[in-house]
Design a protein around this motif. Structure first.
Motif, PDB file in Angstrom:
ATOM      1  N   GLY A  47    -121.261  40.531  20.308  1.00  0.00           N
ATOM      2  CA  GLY A  47    -121.855  39.200  20.254  1.00  0.00           C
ATOM      3  C   GLY A  47    -122.871  39.037  21.367  1.00  0.00           C
ATOM      4  O   GLY A  47    -122.764  39.693  22.412  1.00  0.00           O
ATOM      5  N   ALA A  49    -125.558  35.786  22.975  1.00  0.00           N
ATOM      6  CA  ALA A  49    -126.079  34.423  22.894  1.00  0.00           C
ATOM      7  C   ALA A  49    -127.465  34.376  23.533  1.00  0.00           C
ATOM      8  O   ALA A  49    -127.748  35.115  24.485  1.00  0.00           O
ATOM      9  CB  ALA A  49    -125.134  33.466  23.612  1.00  0.00           C
ATOM     10  N   GLN A  52    -128.328  34.620  27.217  1.00  0.00           N
ATOM     11  CA  GLN A  52    -128.133  35.943  27.824  1.00  0.00           C
ATOM     12  C   GLN A  52    -129.411  36.780  27.814  1.00  0.00           C
ATOM     13  O   GLN A  52    -129.483  37.811  28.481  1.00  0.00           O
ATOM     14  CB  GLN A  52    -127.026  36.716  27.096  1.00  0.00           C
ATOM     15  CG  GLN A  52    -125.650  36.106  27.285  1.00  0.00           C
ATOM     16  CD  GLN A  52    -124.600  36.944  26.586  1.00  0.00           C
ATOM     17  OE1 GLN A  52    -124.367  36.777  25.396  1.00  0.00           O
ATOM     18  NE2 GLN A  52    -123.990  37.857  27.322  1.00  0.00           N
ATOM     19  N   GLN A  58    -129.804  27.188  21.287  1.00  0.00           N
ATOM     20  CA  GLN A  58    -128.470  27.237  20.689  1.00  0.00           C
ATOM     21  C   GLN A  58    -128.492  28.214  19.517  1.00  0.00           C
ATOM     22  O   GLN A  58    -128.605  27.826  18.354  1.00  0.00           O
ATOM     23  CB  GLN A  58    -128.035  25.853  20.234  1.00  0.00           C
ATOM     24  CG  GLN A  58    -127.683  24.948  21.408  1.00  0.00           C
ATOM     25  CD  GLN A  58    -127.261  23.583  20.956  1.00  0.00           C
ATOM     26  OE1 GLN A  58    -126.701  23.431  19.875  1.00  0.00           O
ATOM     27  NE2 GLN A  58    -127.528  22.578  21.761  1.00  0.00           N
ATOM     28  N   CYS A  60    -126.851  32.276  18.498  1.00  0.00           N
ATOM     29  CA  CYS A  60    -126.138  33.491  18.893  1.00  0.00           C
ATOM     30  C   CYS A  60    -125.966  34.404  17.688  1.00  0.00           C
ATOM     31  O   CYS A  60    -126.061  33.969  16.534  1.00  0.00           O
ATOM     32  CB  CYS A  60    -124.792  33.165  19.531  1.00  0.00           C
ATOM     33  SG  CYS A  60    -123.657  32.253  18.504  1.00  0.00           S
ATOM     34  N   GLU A 141    -119.173  33.123  22.194  1.00  0.00           N
ATOM     35  CA  GLU A 141    -120.634  32.942  22.110  1.00  0.00           C
ATOM     36  C   GLU A 141    -121.022  31.466  22.125  1.00  0.00           C
ATOM     37  O   GLU A 141    -122.023  31.096  22.742  1.00  0.00           O
ATOM     38  CB  GLU A 141    -121.199  33.629  20.868  1.00  0.00           C
ATOM     39  CG  GLU A 141    -120.997  35.145  20.805  1.00  0.00           C
ATOM     40  CD  GLU A 141    -121.364  35.879  22.091  1.00  0.00           C
ATOM     41  OE1 GLU A 141    -122.326  35.460  22.764  1.00  0.00           O
ATOM     42  OE2 GLU A 141    -120.679  36.853  22.432  1.00  0.00           O
ATOM     43  N   HIS A 144    -121.139  30.183  25.521  1.00  0.00           N
ATOM     44  CA  HIS A 144    -122.393  30.534  26.204  1.00  0.00           C
ATOM     45  C   HIS A 144    -123.461  29.456  25.991  1.00  0.00           C
ATOM     46  O   HIS A 144    -124.240  29.163  26.893  1.00  0.00           O
ATOM     47  CB  HIS A 144    -122.966  31.852  25.651  1.00  0.00           C
ATOM     48  CG  HIS A 144    -122.498  33.083  26.371  1.00  0.00           C
ATOM     49  ND1 HIS A 144    -122.746  33.310  27.701  1.00  0.00           N
ATOM     50  CD2 HIS A 144    -121.810  34.167  25.935  1.00  0.00           C
ATOM     51  CE1 HIS A 144    -122.223  34.486  28.051  1.00  0.00           C
ATOM     52  NE2 HIS A 144    -121.648  35.026  26.995  1.00  0.00           N
ATOM     53  N   LEU A 145    -123.506  28.901  24.774  1.00  0.00           N
ATOM     54  CA  LEU A 145    -124.541  27.916  24.456  1.00  0.00           C
ATOM     55  C   LEU A 145    -124.319  26.605  25.202  1.00  0.00           C
ATOM     56  O   LEU A 145    -125.214  25.774  25.323  1.00  0.00           O
ATOM     57  CB  LEU A 145    -124.607  27.677  22.940  1.00  0.00           C
ATOM     58  CG  LEU A 145    -124.762  28.955  22.097  1.00  0.00           C
ATOM     59  CD1 LEU A 145    -124.875  28.606  20.627  1.00  0.00           C
ATOM     60  CD2 LEU A 145    -125.966  29.778  22.541  1.00  0.00           C
TER      61      LEU A 145
END
Ligand code: NI
Length: 176
Positions: A47, A49, A52, A58, A60, A141, A144-145
């Motif tokens: 995965g 995002a 990264q 938004q 991933c 993931e 992460h957003l």
């Protein structure tokens, strides 16, 4: 194109809320998605995002086979844009890592099942249900957003220990 992956502590984008994608069906969006898959596969992840790769969007990508499905395994390339977790069920605990925190893996407890509502590259809404690794990957993931790393799911003690180790690596020039 393979993006450079941002590492934890080197760039504040990893701890910031990403902005919703507002333009769909564009060549640019398609290229970002393609490059994110390419980057994820070359880093041998399941995965990735957008923050990264230093994009505050938004968005991933996920492939629980890492692009190399084993016999009997079905490969599925998943793109989640502006995703929302709409249902969580049960619990699972398993080792988790992150391409932005390479070399550190820790047990993380998450929901066993998750249902996510998201948009695809064309802007169409869809829902996806995941169990086990897929649920874990989607939740990791989507975290992460929202600027959340798996370290946030660890004890303060463990998190601080990892942070200290990373700062040492940074000083030694081994974390760029
Ligand atoms: Ni990660």
């Amino acid at each position: 194109m393979v993006y450079r992956i941002v590492k934890y502590l080197n760039n504040p984008i990893l701890e910031q809320q990403a902005s919703p994608v507002s333009e769909f069906g564009t060549t640019e969006l398609r290229e970002i998605v393609d490059s994110m898959f390419e980057t994820m596969y070359s880093a041998r992840g399941v995965g990735l995002a957008a923050p990264q790769v230093n994009l505050g969007l938004q968005l991933c990508v996920i492939d629980t086979t890492g692009g190399e499905p084993e016999e009997g395994e079905v490969q599925r390339k998943i793109v989640l844009i502006n995703p929302q977790v709409i249902h969580k069920e049960g619990k699972q605990t398993g080792e988790e890592g992150c391409l932005s925190i390479p070399g550190f893996r820790e047990p993380v407890t998450r929901a066993k099942k998750a249902v996510v509502r998201a948009l695809d590259v064309e802007g169409n809404t869809f829902e996806i249900e995941g169990e086990d690794l897929l649920a874990r990957a989607m939740l990791h993931e989507i975290d992460h957003l929202n600027g959340v790393l798996f370290l946030s799911h660890l004890s303060v003690l463990k998190r601080d220990l990892i942070k200290r180790k990373i700062k040492k690596l940074q000083k030694a020039g081994e974390w760029d």
